[in-house]
Design an enzyme around this catalytic site. Structure first.
Site, mmCIF file in Angstrom:
data_model
loop_
_atom_site.group_PDB
_atom_site.id
_atom_site.type_symbol
_atom_site.label_atom_id
_atom_site.label_comp_id
_atom_site.label_asym_id
_atom_site.label_seq_id
_atom_site.Cartn_x
_atom_site.Cartn_y
_atom_site.Cartn_z
ATOM 1 N N GLU A 16 0.866 -1.175 0.000
ATOM 2 C CA GLU A 16 0.000 0.000 0.000
ATOM 3 C C GLU A 16 0.903 1.227 0.000
ATOM 4 O OE1 GLU A 16 -3.201 -0.126 -0.458
ATOM 5 O OE2 GLU A 16 -3.247 -2.316 -0.297
ATOM 6 N N HIS A 193 -7.937 -3.257 0.503
ATOM 7 C CA HIS A 193 -6.881 -2.241 0.498
ATOM 8 C C HIS A 193 -6.136 -2.150 1.818
ATOM 9 C CE1 HIS A 193 -7.854 -1.118 -3.517
ATOM 10 N NE2 HIS A 193 -9.061 -0.695 -3.203
#
Length: 226
Positions: A16, A193
């Site tokens: 990320e 995510h």
């Protein structure tokens, strides 16, 4: 029916990074979560996993978009999980954890030490969903900052390629990781995510593809990679 795989282990990663918005690019983009899940190629069982939070140098404050996308809030993206099994990420990352994170150089060194201990003399390949993690994000940041990275990140398995070959979409539509997991008949676990949750779900999808008889081979590499 499961088939013999060309590697002993698969290393599933899902970075990320800092981000600005749907149609706005942040420069330079930097990794803030560095998770990895190690999967036994013969059984599909997770052998070990690790997560390290990385402190961004150029944009140390996470944007509102980034917080909402990743579940991170400005106190988490930096507290390294160390070399232990990483706990579930259910509530997101705090800014203080980002602030307490390590530089990417240290994150790579910590990851490499964990991996060498976990793998030993066995063979392994890096697995991603898409080419972005290794071809774009890690390669760009290391070049931008002059950081040497382990050579095993220079070639990888794009799990999307193997999934789409097995689960052909008649309309030719590309599915994201969550859609692929659900289409394979698996429940989605955790937060989309969250890097570690994404890597865990990708590892479960990998195991299912191997169970269905898919031979998992290298699909992408950087110029000059063996």
């Amino acid at each position: 029916m499961a088939v013999p795989q060309p590697f002993d282990l698969f290393l599933v990663v899902d970075f990320e990074a800092t981000c600005e918005g749907e149609n706005t690019r942040i420069y330079p983009q930097e990794i803030i979560e560095f998770p990895a899940v190690l999967v036994d190629a013969a059984t599909g069982v997770v052998v070990s996993e690790v997560r390290t939070y990385v402190r961004p140098r150029h944009h140390p404050r996470l944007t509102e978009f980034c917080v909402n996308l990743t579940g991170m809030s400005q106190g988490v993206a930096g507290a390294p999980c160390g070399l232990n099994v990483a706990p579930p990420l259910l509530t997101g990352i705090q800014q203080r954890q980002v602030d307490a994170g390590v530089e990417l150089t240290q994150a790579l060194a910590m990851h490499d030490a964990w991996l060498r201990e976990a793998v030993g003399a066995r063979s392994f390949a890096v697995v991603t969903w898409g080419d972005w993690d290794c071809k774009t994000m890690l390669e760009f940041e290391c070049r931008f900052k002059g950081i040497a990275k382990p050579a095993y990140f220079n070639r990888w398995v794009d799990l999307r390629v193997h999934f789409e070959a097995k689960f052909v979409d008649a309309r030719g539509q590309r599915r994201n990781l969550q859609e692929a997991v659900l289409e394979a008949g698996l429940p989605w676990e955790g937060r989309l995510h969250s890097g570690l949750d994404d890597a865990r779900n990708a590892a479960r999808l990998l195991a299912e593809l191997m169970r269905l008889g898919v031979a998992i081979s290298i699909t992408g590499s950087l110029p000059g990679a063996p």
